[in-house]
Design a protein around this motif. Structure first.
Motif, mmCIF file in Angstrom:
data_model
loop_
_atom_site.group_PDB
_atom_site.id
_atom_site.type_symbol
_atom_site.label_atom_id
_atom_site.label_comp_id
_atom_site.label_asym_id
_atom_site.label_seq_id
_atom_site.Cartn_x
_atom_site.Cartn_y
_atom_site.Cartn_z
ATOM 1 N N TRP A 40 0.727 -1.110 0.098
ATOM 2 C CA TRP A 40 -0.095 -0.207 0.046
ATOM 3 C C TRP A 40 0.874 1.283 0.046
ATOM 4 N N SER A 41 2.123 1.068 0.507
ATOM 5 C CA SER A 41 2.753 2.580 0.805
ATOM 6 C C SER A 41 2.840 3.395 -0.554
ATOM 7 N N SER A 42 3.311 2.695 -1.583
ATOM 8 C CA SER A 42 3.592 3.788 -2.664
ATOM 9 C C SER A 42 2.246 4.113 -3.203
ATOM 10 N N LEU A 43 1.143 3.545 -3.158
ATOM 11 C CA LEU A 43 -0.181 4.196 -3.445
ATOM 12 C C LEU A 43 -0.648 5.205 -2.672
ATOM 13 N N LEU A 44 -0.214 5.148 -1.269
ATOM 14 C CA LEU A 44 -0.760 6.419 -0.473
ATOM 15 C C LEU A 44 0.237 7.625 -0.696
ATOM 16 N N LEU A 45 1.549 7.229 -1.106
ATOM 17 C CA LEU A 45 2.281 8.415 -1.414
ATOM 18 C C LEU A 45 1.764 8.934 -2.566
ATOM 19 N N MET A 46 1.371 8.268 -3.760
ATOM 20 C CA MET A 46 0.929 8.998 -4.895
ATOM 21 C C MET A 46 -0.235 9.688 -4.455
ATOM 22 N N ALA A 47 -1.091 9.064 -3.498
ATOM 23 C CA ALA A 47 -2.209 9.931 -3.348
ATOM 24 C C ALA A 47 -1.925 11.333 -2.733
ATOM 25 N N LEU A 48 -0.899 11.171 -1.533
ATOM 26 C CA LEU A 48 -0.721 12.419 -1.051
ATOM 27 C C LEU A 48 0.211 13.409 -1.795
ATOM 28 N N ALA A 49 0.603 12.566 -2.909
ATOM 29 C CA ALA A 49 1.539 13.553 -3.778
ATOM 30 C C ALA A 49 0.461 14.788 -4.276
ATOM 31 N N GLU A 50 -0.738 14.602 -4.389
ATOM 32 C CA GLU A 50 -1.478 15.724 -4.821
ATOM 33 C C GLU A 50 -1.869 16.832 -4.028
ATOM 34 N N GLN A 51 -2.214 16.312 -2.804
ATOM 35 C CA GLN A 51 -2.565 17.082 -1.496
ATOM 36 C C GLN A 51 -2.893 16.645 -0.108
ATOM 37 N N PRO A 52 -2.649 17.276 0.748
ATOM 38 C CA PRO A 52 -2.733 16.454 1.829
ATOM 39 C C PRO A 52 -4.295 15.922 2.163
ATOM 40 N N TYR A 53 -4.254 14.822 3.010
ATOM 41 C CA TYR A 53 -5.732 14.191 3.097
ATOM 42 C C TYR A 53 -6.014 13.661 4.602
ATOM 43 N N ARG A 54 -7.080 13.498 4.834
ATOM 44 C CA ARG A 54 -7.406 13.333 6.134
ATOM 45 C C ARG A 54 -7.496 11.687 5.973
ATOM 46 N N HIS A 92 0.407 14.511 5.306
ATOM 47 C CA HIS A 92 0.752 15.292 4.052
ATOM 48 C C HIS A 92 2.396 14.663 3.864
ATOM 49 N N LEU A 93 2.844 14.881 2.571
ATOM 50 C CA LEU A 93 4.338 14.456 2.529
ATOM 51 C C LEU A 93 5.345 15.240 3.070
ATOM 52 N N THR A 94 6.255 14.810 3.726
ATOM 53 C CA THR A 94 7.520 15.445 4.248
ATOM 54 C C THR A 94 8.189 15.912 2.781
ATOM 55 N N GLU A 95 9.186 16.619 3.162
ATOM 56 C CA GLU A 95 10.398 16.966 2.095
ATOM 57 C C GLU A 95 10.747 15.631 1.614
ATOM 58 N N LEU A 96 11.148 14.824 2.624
ATOM 59 C CA LEU A 96 11.689 13.395 2.241
ATOM 60 C C LEU A 96 10.898 12.605 1.306
ATOM 61 N N GLY A 97 9.592 12.989 1.739
ATOM 62 C CA GLY A 97 8.424 12.107 1.098
ATOM 63 C C GLY A 97 8.257 12.500 -0.421
ATOM 64 N N ARG A 98 8.438 13.985 -0.408
ATOM 65 C CA ARG A 98 8.213 14.498 -1.951
ATOM 66 C C ARG A 98 9.656 14.427 -2.847
ATOM 67 N N SER A 99 10.591 14.145 -2.020
ATOM 68 C CA SER A 99 11.738 13.887 -2.972
ATOM 69 C C SER A 99 11.530 12.225 -3.592
ATOM 70 N N LEU A 100 10.725 11.245 -2.819
ATOM 71 C CA LEU A 100 10.626 10.166 -3.319
ATOM 72 C C LEU A 100 9.422 10.340 -4.618
ATOM 73 N N LEU A 101 9.156 11.184 -4.875
ATOM 74 C CA LEU A 101 7.900 11.218 -5.953
ATOM 75 C C LEU A 101 8.860 11.061 -7.442
ATOM 76 N N GLN B 21 -13.072 8.298 -9.893
ATOM 77 C CA GLN B 21 -14.331 8.069 -9.052
ATOM 78 C C GLN B 21 -14.048 7.100 -8.145
ATOM 79 N N ASP B 22 -13.433 6.007 -8.660
ATOM 80 C CA ASP B 22 -13.006 4.946 -7.750
ATOM 81 C C ASP B 22 -11.800 4.970 -7.289
ATOM 82 N N GLY B 23 -11.159 6.219 -7.221
ATOM 83 C CA GLY B 23 -10.006 6.425 -6.528
ATOM 84 C C GLY B 23 -8.975 5.531 -7.228
ATOM 85 N N LEU B 24 -7.975 5.073 -6.477
ATOM 86 C CA LEU B 24 -6.950 4.404 -6.986
ATOM 87 C C LEU B 24 -7.132 2.826 -6.856
ATOM 88 N N ALA B 25 -8.471 2.455 -6.720
ATOM 89 C CA ALA B 25 -8.819 0.872 -6.773
ATOM 90 C C ALA B 25 -8.217 0.294 -8.021
#
Lengths: 126, 126
Positions: A40-54, A92-101, B21-25
């Motif tokens: 799941w990690s890379s997927l979440l990183l990609m999601a958070l690349a866009e903007q912070p999420y709750r 949200h991504l840290t600086e380090l996290g963003r560098s992974l993008l 729509q279906d997110g990253l699924a």
DNA sequence: CTGTATCCCCTATGATACTG
DNA sequence: CAGTATCATAGGGGATACAG
């Protein structure tokens, strides 16, 4: 097409040289790659690349992640310093996290460019 | 087999453009990334980046892989069209496999550059 | 030497229920 | 909403023995 400076090869040569008879057993890259590219990690990183999420927003973005794994993966990413969770719970991504993008982007681009070949190969082999 | 719809590419485009729509699924990248970066695949790809190797040589290069997983991972890589196994049993990267070395190299470089930060983050979080 | 076939453990993950 | 705790389970992966 790629007469490029053999970066990966060089690295391997280095590991081999330094590691001696251990081969790639102690290659430090392994831990990094395998920790970051778990299910799941890379997927979440990609999601958070866009903007912070709750929390809830991330669940909606990745509908097939279980609550348990979302929590756990986010904790892992925090522990690795790639993601931060402030008081307002907006991950949200840290600086380090963003560098992974960038590396991740390279991988995504590769996957895009070679999707057809990959699918063809599988269908043939199957 | 047969002409699967180009929906793969389009799904990617969709996923990239809007987040979906279906997110990253259904992001097709997931399968690619997760198939290739399982516990052993990337390691074998890096090993084979240098030169073709036979079964026994690969075992020695990656001493902590079991015979079972070496076989299985090599079969997976074959099935994905990244590695070929000719009659002489000298496994080598295909063109497609070689094309993966660039993105992998980017990741390796990142890991090297940020190893300290990663270790620091972990030790702090611990 | 290059695998295949079995057995089996154990971890990663999901499902569910509960808490602040 | 954002988790935590507990239980259940499929599958990843090692050990071993066997085969071509």
């Amino acid at each position: 097409m790629d007469a490029r400076p053999a970066s990966a090869r060089q690295k391997i040569a280095i590991y081999r040289a330094e590691g001696g008879q251990d081969g790639l057993a102690n290659c430090p890259i392994r831990a990094v790659v395998q920790n970051i590219f778990d299910k799941w990690s890379s997927l979440l990183l990609m999601a958070l690349a866009e903007q912070p999420y709750r929390f809830g927003a991330l669940r909606r973005l990745v509908p097939d992640i279980s609550q348990r794994m979302l929590t756990q993966t986010l904790r892992d990413l925090e522990r690795h310093g790639l993601v931060a969770r402030p008081a307002d719970h907006r991950y949200h991504l840290t600086e380090l996290g963003r560098s992974l993008l960038d590396p991740i982007g390279a991988l995504v681009r590769w996957a895009e460019e070679h999707t057809d070949e990959l699918l063809d190969a599988q269908s043939v082999a199957r």
